[in-house]
Design a protein around this motif. Structure first.
Motif, PDB file in Angstrom:
ATOM      1  N   MET B   1      31.310  34.259  44.296  1.00  0.00           N
ATOM      2  CA  MET B   1      30.846  35.140  43.209  1.00  0.00           C
ATOM      3  C   MET B   1      31.530  36.493  43.315  1.00  0.00           C
ATOM      4  N   PRO B   2      32.205  36.922  42.271  1.00  0.00           N
ATOM      5  CA  PRO B   2      32.935  38.187  42.347  1.00  0.00           C
ATOM      6  C   PRO B   2      31.963  39.358  42.415  1.00  0.00           C
ATOM      7  N   ASP B   3      32.272  40.306  43.246  1.00  0.00           N
ATOM      8  CA  ASP B   3      31.375  41.437  43.414  1.00  0.00           C
ATOM      9  C   ASP B   3      31.589  42.495  42.334  1.00  0.00           C
ATOM     10  N   ILE B   4      32.859  42.843  42.109  1.00  0.00           N
ATOM     11  CA  ILE B   4      33.137  43.840  41.083  1.00  0.00           C
ATOM     12  C   ILE B   4      33.989  43.183  40.005  1.00  0.00           C
ATOM     13  N   LYS B   5      33.606  43.390  38.773  1.00  0.00           N
ATOM     14  CA  LYS B   5      34.399  42.816  37.688  1.00  0.00           C
ATOM     15  C   LYS B   5      34.669  43.910  36.651  1.00  0.00           C
ATOM     16  N   ILE B   6      35.957  44.167  36.424  1.00  0.00           N
ATOM     17  CA  ILE B   6      36.341  45.202  35.470  1.00  0.00           C
ATOM     18  C   ILE B   6      37.060  44.532  34.317  1.00  0.00           C
ATOM     19  N   GLU B   7      36.613  44.831  33.109  1.00  0.00           N
ATOM     20  CA  GLU B   7      37.233  44.181  31.943  1.00  0.00           C
ATOM     21  C   GLU B   7      37.690  45.200  30.925  1.00  0.00           C
ATOM     22  N   ASN B   8      38.952  45.099  30.567  1.00  0.00           N
ATOM     23  CA  ASN B   8      39.549  45.916  29.498  1.00  0.00           C
ATOM     24  C   ASN B   8      39.222  47.387  29.618  1.00  0.00           C
ATOM     25  N   LEU B   9      39.259  47.893  30.823  1.00  0.00           N
ATOM     26  CA  LEU B   9      38.883  49.279  31.054  1.00  0.00           C
ATOM     27  C   LEU B   9      39.974  50.220  30.532  1.00  0.00           C
ATOM     28  N   LYS B  10      39.539  51.242  29.842  1.00  0.00           N
ATOM     29  CA  LYS B  10      40.503  52.186  29.297  1.00  0.00           C
ATOM     30  C   LYS B  10      39.974  53.609  29.490  1.00  0.00           C
ATOM     31  N   LYS B  11      40.870  54.491  29.910  1.00  0.00           N
ATOM     32  CA  LYS B  11      40.472  55.903  30.032  1.00  0.00           C
ATOM     33  C   LYS B  11      41.593  56.768  29.479  1.00  0.00           C
ATOM     34  N   VAL B  12      41.237  57.610  28.551  1.00  0.00           N
ATOM     35  CA  VAL B  12      42.235  58.464  27.904  1.00  0.00           C
ATOM     36  C   VAL B  12      41.869  59.918  28.148  1.00  0.00           C
ATOM     37  N   PHE B  13      42.815  60.717  28.640  1.00  0.00           N
ATOM     38  CA  PHE B  13      42.636  62.173  28.742  1.00  0.00           C
ATOM     39  C   PHE B  13      43.527  62.806  27.692  1.00  0.00           C
ATOM     40  N   GLY B  14      42.962  63.265  26.621  1.00  0.00           N
ATOM     41  CA  GLY B  14      43.790  63.868  25.565  1.00  0.00           C
ATOM     42  C   GLY B  14      44.813  62.861  25.065  1.00  0.00           C
ATOM     43  N   ASP B  15      46.103  63.148  25.306  1.00  0.00           N
ATOM     44  CA  ASP B  15      47.148  62.233  24.859  1.00  0.00           C
ATOM     45  C   ASP B  15      47.500  61.211  25.931  1.00  0.00           C
ATOM     46  N   LEU B  16      47.026  61.471  27.135  1.00  0.00           N
ATOM     47  CA  LEU B  16      47.468  60.659  28.269  1.00  0.00           C
ATOM     48  C   LEU B  16      46.557  59.448  28.453  1.00  0.00           C
ATOM     49  N   VAL B  17      47.154  58.269  28.468  1.00  0.00           N
ATOM     50  CA  VAL B  17      46.379  57.067  28.766  1.00  0.00           C
ATOM     51  C   VAL B  17      46.444  56.864  30.271  1.00  0.00           C
ATOM     52  N   ALA B  18      45.349  57.143  30.950  1.00  0.00           N
ATOM     53  CA  ALA B  18      45.360  57.072  32.409  1.00  0.00           C
ATOM     54  C   ALA B  18      45.125  55.639  32.878  1.00  0.00           C
ATOM     55  N   ILE B  19      44.207  54.949  32.234  1.00  0.00           N
ATOM     56  CA  ILE B  19      43.933  53.545  32.543  1.00  0.00           C
ATOM     57  C   ILE B  19      44.065  52.794  31.227  1.00  0.00           C
ATOM     58  N   ASP B  20      44.922  51.763  31.245  1.00  0.00           N
ATOM     59  CA  ASP B  20      45.290  51.132  29.989  1.00  0.00           C
ATOM     60  C   ASP B  20      44.844  49.671  29.990  1.00  0.00           C
ATOM     61  N   ASN B  21      43.703  49.397  29.396  1.00  0.00           N
ATOM     62  CA  ASN B  21      43.200  48.022  29.276  1.00  0.00           C
ATOM     63  C   ASN B  21      43.283  47.238  30.573  1.00  0.00           C
ATOM     64  N   LEU B  22      42.692  47.783  31.587  1.00  0.00           N
ATOM     65  CA  LEU B  22      42.825  47.192  32.906  1.00  0.00           C
ATOM     66  C   LEU B  22      41.687  46.206  33.171  1.00  0.00           C
ATOM     67  N   SER B  23      42.046  45.040  33.673  1.00  0.00           N
ATOM     68  CA  SER B  23      41.022  44.081  34.095  1.00  0.00           C
ATOM     69  C   SER B  23      41.274  43.722  35.547  1.00  0.00           C
ATOM     70  N   LEU B  24      40.187  43.562  36.287  1.00  0.00           N
ATOM     71  CA  LEU B  24      40.341  43.382  37.729  1.00  0.00           C
ATOM     72  C   LEU B  24      39.055  42.787  38.285  1.00  0.00           C
ATOM     73  N   GLU B  25      39.223  41.869  39.260  1.00  0.00           N
ATOM     74  CA  GLU B  25      38.043  41.367  39.963  1.00  0.00           C
ATOM     75  C   GLU B  25      38.219  41.623  41.445  1.00  0.00           C
ATOM     76  N   VAL B  26      37.153  42.032  42.093  1.00  0.00           N
ATOM     77  CA  VAL B  26      37.211  42.229  43.533  1.00  0.00           C
ATOM     78  C   VAL B  26      36.116  41.375  44.137  1.00  0.00           C
ATOM     79  N   LYS B  27      36.488  40.553  45.127  1.00  0.00           N
ATOM     80  CA  LYS B  27      35.501  39.632  45.701  1.00  0.00           C
ATOM     81  C   LYS B  27      34.667  40.353  46.748  1.00  0.00           C
ATOM     82  N   ASP B  28      33.487  39.813  46.949  1.00  0.00           N
ATOM     83  CA  ASP B  28      32.572  40.342  47.961  1.00  0.00           C
ATOM     84  C   ASP B  28      33.255  40.324  49.325  1.00  0.00           C
ATOM     85  N   GLY B  29      33.254  41.452  50.008  1.00  0.00           N
ATOM     86  CA  GLY B  29      33.819  41.515  51.352  1.00  0.00           C
ATOM     87  C   GLY B  29      35.325  41.683  51.390  1.00  0.00           C
ATOM     88  N   GLU B  30      35.942  41.834  50.258  1.00  0.00           N
ATOM     89  CA  GLU B  30      37.393  41.947  50.216  1.00  0.00           C
ATOM     90  C   GLU B  30      37.835  43.372  50.557  1.00  0.00           C
TER      91      GLU B  30
END
Lengths: 669, 367
Positions: B1-30
């Motif tokens: 069972m994945p511990d952390i699951k990130i889907e389509n994460l996006k973070k924009v500061f003004g004009d700057l796209v810092a995180i661009d549609n990021l998806s990521l899974e981190v397993k428990d204990g990894e």
């Protein structure tokens, strides 16, 4: 426990925190900034009233009647009741009623009561009237007249009405108007502004010239007793300016009411006020310059010296250009302080010309004019106009100094190896250091503390302890209340400015916070009085507290914001991720790191409030804080009680300042 | 069972796209390392997971629950900065029990868990010490004990070793990983030090311009980089540019613009495609004499840079081009500056990539 938890739950809610920040910003804008600048609205509404006819309008006799407390046979009044504007003063009398018909003689006298009950008349002038006729007028006073009598002691001025044959009338009633000959309000305002400006400029220049070597000495040299010199520089800041004005005038000036107490060196009000203003502004200049000098890497100087430049050339071409920022701070602080100072200036001026009405002193600065007019009452349009000018001048000045100093290219490039090498060697640097010391002791320290010696050498006169302690109580009440309110609202505002997510808003607030520091306190008082007056709030204590809040608020915000900027935000963030709510983070992580700054800010606010005269005088007509009380005593030439009150106040502020030093030293460790 | 699951994460500061549609899974204990150049969005990603910054869009879940609307204190994720942010005015004990106290646990429970955790990191006998009296390693252990005490099973480490001396850094990275593993925590560790990432991680994700450009085990990240950029970022590489002129199941042949022929590793690209091929400087061989006809080019040693255990060579090829090579210093003395040498690439180390869209130079730029 559950209740406490519940409350802390509520406090920690995001919406509660937002609401609190909202309230704080609302408080800052609506209680501090808007009232402080409210007087600027006068620029739009009130131009026409300035040339009002307060002095000449016979339709408002209440003016004089009130201050003369008159309608009687023998109207006695003290010189300080006279509305005299130093030039030629005109007395107009309109005799309304007497119990006799026929011509009358209106007589004006200046006399002194001798111990044996006889009168010694210095000045007398009469004019005849016919009952019911047009008011006659005659000159009762001029500068020359006054100067010829000032040195003799308290005098009484007397207006009598007598028949042509010299019989005094038992019962008569007259409206009396006093009018300054050709001195119109606008001229007074203009002169006062000019004098304020010139004095502030001279004071700032002298501060810079004398402060620079001292700052250099404090930062770049090591010598025995440096620690004590450091304390001595701050000393004048520990003394309320009203006391400083008194002490400085006692030391330097020709004081007619108490001859031979000090050097008796000058009777020029202009020179005396400059000497006084240097005393309390010099520490600001030295502090600003040392602060920036500390920041400048000494390696630049070492590099320049190893490249063959003599010390003077190094200082001039390498270091000076680097500390423009400190220079700007120093200049703004000195100029603003000089432009703003009221209590000390009033006290010093009153020393030169005792028994003379505060409206009658031969020289006024902007703030003393405001203080005098406010105290006399009835000068609202003129007050507003003067205050508005002062506010505008100080704001414009702030901008100009910032721009000019930052852009202006000092003519520093040219190097004169010969003379500069000569001036860098042998006696010259030693002379420079010596002069810096001498300046500080002769101009600052001795005049500041001369008042203490007066307590021993002066003739004790009875002190009205009742009014002394009531003034003391009032001062402490005001200072205490504003300190508490300042902490409650200033700390969150500082947090918002430094840690706020809305950067635009933070930046705007950051700039606005400085405004009450720059605006002269007497103008600020007028503005606040007008603001609350427009809402029909006229409670004296409320007004005094709101005025003191306004000019002390920036002190606490600046202190706390400075400490917060030093504090790494990752501590707070880590605490949050460890499960702490914002309130808990503040209590356990942020507060321990900024508590000394809060305390330092609080003490600064407290002592500034204790020592403030201008704002108190200008916000309400009669408020009796200690500095106002002292100024009043000095004006009425009650020097001994005034000195006693000063020394008590100095001791109290001195102790609090020492506590603050201890605390800030501790915080640095 | 994945511990952390990130889907389509996006973070924009003004004009700057810092995180661009990021998806990521981190397993428990990894133990996951986020590697990337400056400005790639590494720290922003950590701050988003911790709740210290709000995302523009996308979701973050922990153990199947959405946490992206929760304030940091409710996410049970601990964020540690370079200096571990041990509160300077509190001693080891007060630092350790900060989380439980903040959450208002019973005092007895706080005492038990605090002691347990401090004993686990062997710091119980130093519980009265102030953070500035502790060594770097102790501070690290204290910070971990504090995080565990706070009931946080997820540790976010923002360049935790950066502030340390080079030597200490080496020692502490092993200790860090061991402790995290012993305590059964999940760690996300941000660094721009590729060596650190390679030694410490179970898995590395490579971040560039707010996007995950590769996610792999350290060994694979090193040996099978997904792009020329990663190839160059993790251990420097030499690149050649050309067309694929021949290919087989085991290798392929690339011909550059002046007709030099390279035999390179196998590729999925078709014959005739533009390609770049790169070899890490460590695997670039220098010889005094030509032993092999294939992939061997003549050049002159232009510069030697002594690095201690290794020596870097800069060689100017006779036919044009500069090649860098890293040799153990023990054999480096054989090649003196100005001498003629032969550079040899072993085909399986010369990895082939499609030609980057913006060109090779732009691809390799590290911001």
């Amino acid at each position: 426990m559950t209740l406490v938890k519940k409350i802390s739950d509520i406090i920690s809610k995001k919406s509660t925190i937002k609401a609190w920040y909202g309230l704080v910003i609302f408080f800052f804008i609506c209680v501090i900034i808007v009232p402080t600048l409210f007087v600027l609205s006068y620029a739009v509404t009130g131009w026409n009233d300035i040339e009002g006819t307060i002095f000449t309008d016979p339709a408002d006799p209440a003016q004089l009647n009130a201050s003369f407390g008159m309608a009687g046979t023998n109207v006695s009044f003290h010189s300080w009741d006279i509305i005299d504007i130093t030039q030629t003063t005109v007395l107009e009398a309109n005799v309304l009623y007497t119990d006799l018909s026929g011509p009358y003689l209106l007589t004006f006298q200046v006399y002194e009561m001798n111990d044996d009950g006889t009168e010694k008349i210095y000045y007398e002038q009469s004019q005849g009237f016919t009952n019911g006729s047009d008011p006659g007028s005659f000159i009762i006073f001029s500068n020359d007249t006054y100067n010829s009598i000032t040195h003799v002691g308290p005098v009484t001025q007397n207006i009598t009405l007598a028949t042509a044959t010299g019989e005094y009338l038992d019962s008569w009633e007259a409206d009396l108007y006093l009018r300054a000959g050709d001195r119109r309000p606008m001229d007074l305002i203009w002169d006062a502004m000019k004098i304020s400006f010139v004095i502030a400029t001279i004071v700032t220049i002298v501060d810079f010239i004398a402060g620079l070597p001292m700052a250099w000495l404090m930062v770049r040299k090591e010598f025995r007793g440096k620690k004590y010199l450091d304390i001595l520089i701050d000393m004048p800041l520990a003394i309320p300016t009203a006391a400083l004005g008194f002490s400085t005038a006692l030391f330097w000036a020709v004081t007619p009411a108490i001859p031979g107490s000090g050097l008796g060196w000058t009777s020029s009000p202009f020179l005396l006020i400059i000497l006084l203003h240097i005393v309390f502004s010099y520490p600001y200049m030295v502090r600003s310059l040392t602060a920036i000098l500390h920041e400048i890497d000494i390696n630049y100087e070492t590099a320049a010296q190893t490249l063959g430049a003599p010390p003077l050339t190094v200082a001039r071409t390498i270091t000076l250009p680097l500390f423009r920022a400190g220079l700007v701070t120093g200049i703004i602080l000195c100029f603003a302080r000089s432009l703003s100072e009221t209590g000390g200036t009033m006290a010093a001026l009153a020393m030169l010309t005792p028994w003379l009405s505060e409206l009658a002193v031969p020289m006024q600065t902007g703030p003393t004019l405001i203080g005098a007019w406010k105290h006399a009452g009835g000068f609202e349009p003129q007050l507003a106009f003067t205050a508005m000018l002062l506010v505008m001048v100080s704001l414009v000045l702030l901008v100009i100094v910032k721009i000019v100093i930052m852009k202006f290219k000092l003519p520093l490039r040219k190097v004169m190896p010969g003379p500069e090498r000569l001036l860098s060697k042998g006696l010259f640097p030693k002379m420079k250091d010596l002069l810096a010391f001498v300046f500080m002791f002769v101009i600052l320290i001795i005049p500041s503390f001369f008042i203490v010696s007066f307590l021993f050498t002066g003739t004790p006169t009875p002190v009205d302890w009742g009014s002394f302690w009531s003034a003391m109580g009032f001062s402490f009440l005001v200072a205490g209340v504003i300190t508490v309110i300042n902490i409650l609202f200033g700390v969150p505002l500082a947090i918002y400015i430094v840690r706020g997510t809305n950067k635009t808003m933070s930046n705007i607030l950051d700039v606005l916070v400085n405004v009450p520091l720059i605006v002269p306190t007497s103008a600020l008082g007028v503005s606040l009085g007008m603001f609350w007056g427009s809402m029909n709030i006229n409670v004296a204590i409320f007004l005094v507290i709101s005025a003191h809040l306004a000019f002390t608020f920036p002190l606490i915000v600046r202190n706390v914001a400075g400490a917060l900027e030093e504090l790494d935000p990752t501590y707070e963030e880590t605490a949050r991720t460890l499960g702490a709510r914002p309130m808990f983070v503040f209590k356990k992580v942020m507060y321990p790191s900024i508590k000394f700054s809060i305390l330092a800010g609080a003490i600064m606010a407290f002592t500034r409030s204790l020592g403030e005269t201008g704002a108190t005088l200008s916000v309400v007509q009669n408020a009796n804080t200690v500095p106002v009380y002292i100024v009043g005593l000095v004006k009425s030439a009650s020097y001994y009680p005034a000195a006693l009150a000063c020394v008590v106040l100095i001791v109290i502020t001195f102790i609090t300042m020492m506590i603050m030093r201890y605390i800030t030293k501790k915080a640095e460790r | 069972m994945p511990d952390i699951k990130i889907e389509n994460l996006k973070k924009v500061f003004g004009d700057l796209v810092a995180i661009d549609n990021l998806s990521l899974e981190v397993k428990d204990g990894e133990y996951l390392t986020i590697l990337g150049p400056t400005g790639a969005g590494k720290t922003t990603l950590l701050r988003l997971i911790a709740g210290l910054t709000k995302q523009t869009s996308g979701s973050i879940s922990i153990n199947g629950e959405r946490v992206d609307k929760l304030p940091p204190e409710e996410r049970k994720v601990t964020f540690l900065s370079q200096s571990y942010s041990l509160f300077p005015h509190m001693n080891v004990w007060d630092n350790t029990i900060f989380g439980p106290i903040a959450r208002g646990w019973e005092p007895e429970k706080v005492n038990i868990i605090g002691r347990e955790m401090l004993e686990m990191v062997h710091l119980y006998d130093r519980k009265d010490a102030m953070p500035n009296e502790l060594s770097g390693g102790m501070q690290q252990r204290n910070a971990l004990a504090r995080a565990l005490c706070a009931d946080a099973k997820i540790l976010l480490l923002d360049e935790p070793l950066r502030a340390l001396d080079a030597r200490l850094r080496l020692d502490l990275r092993y200790e860090l990983k061991k402790l995290v593993k012993d305590m059964g925590m999940t760690a996300i560790h941000v660094t721009h030090d590729q060596e650190e990432a390679l030694t410490i991680s179970d898995r590395i994700i490579m971040l560039k311009d707010g996007k995950v450009i590769q996610s792999d085990k350290p060994h694979d990240m090193f040996n099978k980089p997904a792009s020329p950029f990663i190839h160059h970022f993790i251990g420097e590489a030499n690149f050649v540019k050309g067309k694929i002129t021949k290919k087989s199941n085991n290798d392929c042949q690339i011909t550059d613009s002046i007709g030099r022929i390279y035999t390179a590793a196998k590729t999925s690209q078709e014959v005739g495609a533009n390609a770049v091929a790169g070899i890490k400087t460590e695997f670039t061989v220098i010889e005094k004499e030509q032993k092999d006809q294939m992939n061997t080019f003549r050049g002159t040693v232009d510069r030697k840079l002594f690095l201690g255990r290794f020596t870097d060579f800069e060689i100017i090829l006779t036919d044009g081009g500069i090649v860098h090579a890293r040799l153990p210093s023990s054999i480096a003395h054989k090649f003196v500056e100005g001498s003629q040498v032969y550079v040899h690439y072993s085909p399986e180390r010369l990895l082939v990539f499609p030609e980057p869209e913006k060109g090779l130079k732009a691809e390799l730029e590290m911001m």
